[in-house]
Design a protein around this motif. Sequence first.
Motif, PDB file in Angstrom:
ATOM      1  N   LYS A 136       2.353  -3.109   4.102  1.00 60.95           N
ATOM      2  CA  LYS A 136       3.569  -2.495   3.582  1.00 60.95           C
ATOM      3  C   LYS A 136       4.697  -2.552   4.611  1.00 60.95           C
ATOM      4  N   VAL A 137       4.358  -2.284   5.896  1.00 62.26           N
ATOM      5  CA  VAL A 137       5.376  -2.315   6.947  1.00 62.26           C
ATOM      6  C   VAL A 137       5.927  -3.727   7.125  1.00 62.26           C
TER       7      VAL A 137
ATOM      8  N   ALA B 170       1.243   0.320  15.382  1.00 62.83           N
ATOM      9  CA  ALA B 170       1.635  -0.183  14.063  1.00 62.83           C
ATOM     10  C   ALA B 170       1.431  -1.689  13.971  1.00 62.83           C
TER      11      ALA B 170
ATOM     12  N   ARG C 207      -8.813  -0.477   8.853  1.00 58.35           N
ATOM     13  CA  ARG C 207      -8.586   0.646   7.955  1.00 58.35           C
ATOM     14  C   ARG C 207      -8.213   1.915   8.717  1.00 58.35           C
TER      15      ARG C 207
ATOM     16  N   SER D 288      -4.578  -0.076   0.285  1.00 56.55           N
ATOM     17  CA  SER D 288      -4.383   0.897   1.361  1.00 56.55           C
ATOM     18  C   SER D 288      -3.989   0.251   2.678  1.00 56.55           C
ATOM     19  N   CYS D 289      -3.623  -1.031   2.669  1.00 51.67           N
ATOM     20  CA  CYS D 289      -3.255  -1.745   3.904  1.00 51.67           C
ATOM     21  C   CYS D 289      -1.846  -1.315   4.321  1.00 51.67           C
ATOM     22  N   GLU D 290      -1.748  -0.422   5.303  1.00 54.77           N
ATOM     23  CA  GLU D 290      -0.450   0.082   5.741  1.00 54.77           C
ATOM     24  C   GLU D 290       0.352  -0.973   6.480  1.00 54.77           C
TER      25      GLU D 290
END
Length: 334
Positions: A266-267, A76, A65, A261-263
């Motif tokens: 999304k990437v 990233a 998180r 909220s898992c960035e």
Amino acid sequence: MEPVAVIVGVEGSLSGRSFEVTTTGLRLGREPGNEVCIDDPGVSRQHARVILHNGAVWVQDAGSRNGVFVNGERVADHKTMKPGDRVSVGMHTFEMRLVMPGATAAAPPPVKTPPRARPDARTVALDQEPEAPVRRWKVWPFALAIFFVLVCMGCFGAYGYLRGPAEPEAVAPSAYSLSTVVPADRTSAAATPAPSVSDALAVAAGADPAATQAAAQAALPDPPAGVSGPELVERAHGLYETGRLSDAKVAYQMALKVDPSCEICKVRIARLDVEIAEKAQAQLDAGMRYWDSMQVDQAVSAWETVLLLVPDPKDPMHVKAAEALARAKAAPPQ
């Protein structure tokens, strides 16, 4: 005897402890089963992973998180480390070092410099140079420059107010095409995710892409019971590394459904949209070339690969591959 790579705690409750990095990897997290167990509420249960691969040390975000940072920069996906680099997990920091087997990874003691000899009191007056005068800055030039800048800003503001708002120029709407869906520069595509083929079809039909994506997200199968978001992310990583792009995308979407909220999800989904579209287009073109050269079996295999990569029956590449596959199966044997 070659040195081994270790990470040494320099900040936090594990300061002074060292952990050897192996090819099986070190798992960093809050769970007791990790090789590096960190009791910190800001650390996820499966936070990061440090592994030795092809002679280099890699650090990978395991879907945490609060993120993983190397020398102050957030990771990233994954990043290599060299001796002296520091990886931060929550309030804990570890430094990557190379040590000989059996040696400790502690920092060497500081080197003491010998005291300087006191100068002879009889030569101090002769060797001492006069002190340079202290240079004092004048304030008024800066105040004058600031006043000039403020006057210019006031003049431009008054000119814009008196002129009124400028009329916007008419811009012809740009149509969605496959070139906008699959950009040539993959670096820019990672920075600004390109719209998928389904988004292009939604815009062409007058629909809202956001509503279409929300409906597609809701239509995804529910994640398996008892499986957390980080576990789904780890599973998606494995599918991606084995080349199963479509299955990896579904796993990332399910992880995003569990944890919005898992960035990293999304990437990876944006990157997979581009990679799947590129691979499907390449297989579609390869099938056409095989068909033109009378290699029917190879053409059928390439078009079936397109159907697996793009399962949406409304996708243009799916439609083209299905039509070509139907013609190939209906054609008489050579």
